[in-house]
Design an enzyme around this catalytic site. Structure first.
Site, mmCIF file in Angstrom:
data_model
loop_
_atom_site.group_PDB
_atom_site.id
_atom_site.type_symbol
_atom_site.label_atom_id
_atom_site.label_comp_id
_atom_site.label_asym_id
_atom_site.label_seq_id
_atom_site.Cartn_x
_atom_site.Cartn_y
_atom_site.Cartn_z
ATOM 1 N N LYS A 33 0.863 -1.184 0.000
ATOM 2 C CA LYS A 33 0.000 0.000 0.000
ATOM 3 C C LYS A 33 0.895 1.228 0.000
ATOM 4 O O LYS A 33 2.036 1.160 0.444
ATOM 5 C CB LYS A 33 -0.887 0.012 1.255
HETATM 6 P P1 NAD Z 1 -13.136 7.677 -2.502
HETATM 7 O O1 NAD Z 1 -12.107 8.725 -2.299
HETATM 8 O O2 NAD Z 1 -13.700 7.460 -3.861
HETATM 9 O O3 NAD Z 1 -14.374 7.935 -1.503
HETATM 10 C C1 NAD Z 1 -14.218 8.066 -0.129
HETATM 11 C C2 NAD Z 1 -15.531 8.529 0.441
HETATM 12 O O4 NAD Z 1 -15.448 8.570 1.874
HETATM 13 C C3 NAD Z 1 -15.927 9.945 -0.019
HETATM 14 O O5 NAD Z 1 -17.306 9.973 -0.289
HETATM 15 C C4 NAD Z 1 -15.602 10.799 1.202
HETATM 16 O O6 NAD Z 1 -16.389 11.964 1.266
HETATM 17 C C5 NAD Z 1 -15.955 9.829 2.310
HETATM 18 N N1 NAD Z 1 -15.358 10.196 3.595
HETATM 19 C C6 NAD Z 1 -14.084 10.572 3.864
HETATM 20 N N2 NAD Z 1 -13.954 10.875 5.165
HETATM 21 C C7 NAD Z 1 -15.165 10.680 5.726
HETATM 22 C C8 NAD Z 1 -15.674 10.825 7.034
HETATM 23 N N3 NAD Z 1 -14.878 11.225 8.036
HETATM 24 N N4 NAD Z 1 -16.992 10.536 7.255
HETATM 25 C C9 NAD Z 1 -17.793 10.131 6.241
HETATM 26 N N5 NAD Z 1 -17.347 9.970 4.987
HETATM 27 C C10 NAD Z 1 -16.070 10.249 4.730
HETATM 28 O O7 NAD Z 1 -12.494 6.335 -1.915
HETATM 29 P P2 NAD Z 1 -12.923 4.840 -2.236
HETATM 30 O O8 NAD Z 1 -12.030 4.338 -3.314
HETATM 31 O O9 NAD Z 1 -14.400 4.753 -2.360
HETATM 32 O O10 NAD Z 1 -12.449 4.118 -0.893
HETATM 33 C C11 NAD Z 1 -13.285 4.039 0.269
HETATM 34 C C12 NAD Z 1 -12.792 2.909 1.153
HETATM 35 O O11 NAD Z 1 -12.801 1.697 0.393
HETATM 36 C C13 NAD Z 1 -11.356 3.043 1.669
HETATM 37 O O12 NAD Z 1 -11.268 2.433 2.925
HETATM 38 C C14 NAD Z 1 -10.556 2.230 0.657
HETATM 39 O O13 NAD Z 1 -9.324 1.769 1.193
HETATM 40 C C15 NAD Z 1 -11.515 1.103 0.428
HETATM 41 N N6 NAD Z 1 -11.289 0.360 -0.820
HETATM 42 C C16 NAD Z 1 -11.277 0.973 -2.031
HETATM 43 C C17 NAD Z 1 -11.087 0.213 -3.174
HETATM 44 C C18 NAD Z 1 -11.150 0.807 -4.560
HETATM 45 O O14 NAD Z 1 -11.050 0.045 -5.527
HETATM 46 N N7 NAD Z 1 -11.314 2.089 -4.721
HETATM 47 C C19 NAD Z 1 -10.853 -1.161 -3.075
HETATM 48 C C20 NAD Z 1 -10.896 -1.768 -1.819
HETATM 49 C C21 NAD Z 1 -11.108 -0.992 -0.705
#
Ligand code: NAD
Length: 435
Positions: free
Chosen positions: A125
């Site tokens: 990561k």
């Molecule tokens: P992203 O940046 O597209 O979205 C993140 C979201 O979380 C946004 O809507 C943001 O406003 C919200 N957020 C941030 N801080 C917040 C808070 N304090 N309270 C409420 N909402 C809050 O990111 P993503 O890619 O959707 O990732 C989200 C989670 O999923 C992370 O934990 C990431 O590690 C995990 N994840 C992502 C992927 C991927 O393919 N993108 C894969 C596996 C896991």
């Protein structure tokens, strides 16, 4: 209740998390999850310490010239937690509160996730402590290029393959791929996944994590006799994972009754129009001001009665205290590390099923694996082929983990960790120690 993050958080290795002051730091949660597997490892227990020591940790300084001529420095990280089963794989996070502790935990969860699903990757990561919204387009591109060059020492298509995470997207991956290729002197599309289609990206990748969350929720619902039609859904985080999962649930006839992002926490008992909320967030940068739902208090959000609660934002959101108040039948972890180990215990006692991150959000890395394979062979699959293969891998991983949980009478998380730790430590033992 404030949702502000502490932007001055230090990368300390002990103490409490900046992400949620009531939660332990992510690496401490990861270590505790590993310890819970110890009794199930048999002779492989001899190797358990391997999982508590990231193989390689790179901390880099990322200086850029700002548009006004001043110089800014950002701290960046790439952690390769374990490479016993293949090259490193895991996303890159741009967030003002990223720390080394967090990146170490996220890398560890990638090791477990890749092994739990059976992908031929180790876990890695990366991240930069920066708020990308405060940079101009040019500054963001310079920062991304310098960071890529700095971690270029250890990444590569057969070494370690980054992908998008919070605060990064397909465009970030395009810039990373270009920078790596320029430094190397040849186009190297397989160095990152989650790229635009025009650069060797895969159909279905952008939706894959949300789709995987939806598939896994459906499988859990089959065991608990929860029909998709009319199911009540609550989603925290409305980005790539949360937004897409919410849209797929709604398309399947479920009712999304509450959503939250970093700008607003909203509810609508009649069901939220998700495409309209996504369009609003895309134009304004967040859910704040969306007219199709009413603002509610964040603590009311956590206790909204629902069938599925989908945390899809950041780590440490479900604390023991919140776990006592949650009124969900199933929690499907779209985010990485949203539930602390102590909260896991509370939920287990209360009979609330938790489908762990290492299974629930593995759809993204699974289609990243497809993308990497397609890049190597320069032969691209149709979206139907990708979605069908994704479905097969997710369902069979779910079934295997469910079976171990039943056999050993443990949580789905511990079952997933048992399967994954066996695979990683068996590879470690077979390879032996060098020299
Ligand atoms: P992203 O940046 O597209 O979205 C993140 C979201 O979380 C946004 O809507 C943001 O406003 C919200 N957020 C941030 N801080 C917040 C808070 N304090 N309270 C409420 N909402 C809050 O990111 P993503 O890619 O959707 O990732 C989200 C989670 O999923 C992370 O934990 C990431 O590690 C995990 N994840 C992502 C992927 C991927 O393919 N993108 C894969 C596996 C896991």
């Amino acid at each position: 209740m404030t949702q502000e993050l502490d932007k001055n958080a230090s990368p300390k290795l002990g103490g409490l998390s900046y992400l949620n002051p009531a939660a332990p730091e992510p690496w401490a949660s990861f270590i505790e999850q590993i310890e819970r597997v110890r009794p199930y490892l048999g002779p492989l227990e001899r190797w358990i310490e391997t999982l508590k020591h990231p193989k390689r940790t790179l901390i880099v300084d990322v200086p850029i010239e700002r548009d006004d001529g001043s110089i800014a420095h950002f701290e960046g990280y790439r952690v390769q937690h374990n490479l016993s089963r293949g090259p490193g794989k895991g996303g890159i996070r741009f967030h003002p509160a990223v720390t080394l502790n967090e990146v170490m935990a996220l890398a560890g969860w990638m090791t477990i996730k890749n092994a739990a699903v059976g992908l031929p990757f180790g876990g890695a990561k990366g991240g930069v402590r920066v708020d990308p919204a405060t940079l101009s387009k040019g500054e963001l591109q310079r920062m991304t290029r310098r960071f890529t060059s700095e971690i270029g020492l250890i990444i590569g298509p057969d070494r370690d393959i980054p992908a998008p995470d919070v605060g990064t997207n397909a465009q970030t991956m395009a810039v990373m791929m270009d920078t790596f290729s320029m430094n190397r002197g040849s186009t190297t599309s397989g160095v990152v996944t989650g790229k635009p289609i025009a650069l060797g990206g895969s159909l279905g990748r952008q939706e894959a994590t949300g789709r995987g969350v939806f598939i896994i929720a459906r499988e859990a619902g089959r065991h608990l006799h929860i029909p998709q039609e009319g199911a009540r859904i609550v989603v925290q985080g409305f980005g790539n994972v949360g937004g897409i999962a919410a849209r797929l649930f709604r398309a399947a006839g479920a009712k999304v009754v509450a959503i939250a992002d970093h700008t607003a926490t909203l509810a609508n008992e009649a069901g939220i129009d998700i495409p309209a909320a996504q369009a609003h967030a895309a134009t304004t940068g967040g859910l704040a001001g969306f007219a199709g739902a009413t603002p509610i208090d964040i603590e009311d959000f956590w206790q909204t009665p629902c069938d599925y609660l989908i945390p899809a934002a950041l780590e440490g959101q479900i604390t023991p205290e919140r776990a006592t108040r949650i009124q969900a039948r199933v929690i499907v972890e779209g985010a990485n590390g949203p539930t602390t180990p102590a909260a896991d215990d509370v939920l287990h006692k209360r009979g609330i099923l938790v489908v762990p991150d290492v299974l629930a959000n593995a759809g993204g890395v699974t289609v990243s694996y497809f993308e990497w394979v397609q890049d190597f062979s320069s032969f691209f699959w149709t979206e139907d082929e990708i979605n069908a293969r994704l479905e097969r891998i997710m369902v069979s991983a779910f079934d295997a983990i469910w079976l171990v949980a039943q056999e050993k009478q443990v949580s789905l998380r511990t079952a997933a960790f048992i399967i994954a730790c066996h695979r990683v430590l068996e590879a470690r033992a077979e390879r032996g120690l060098y020299p």
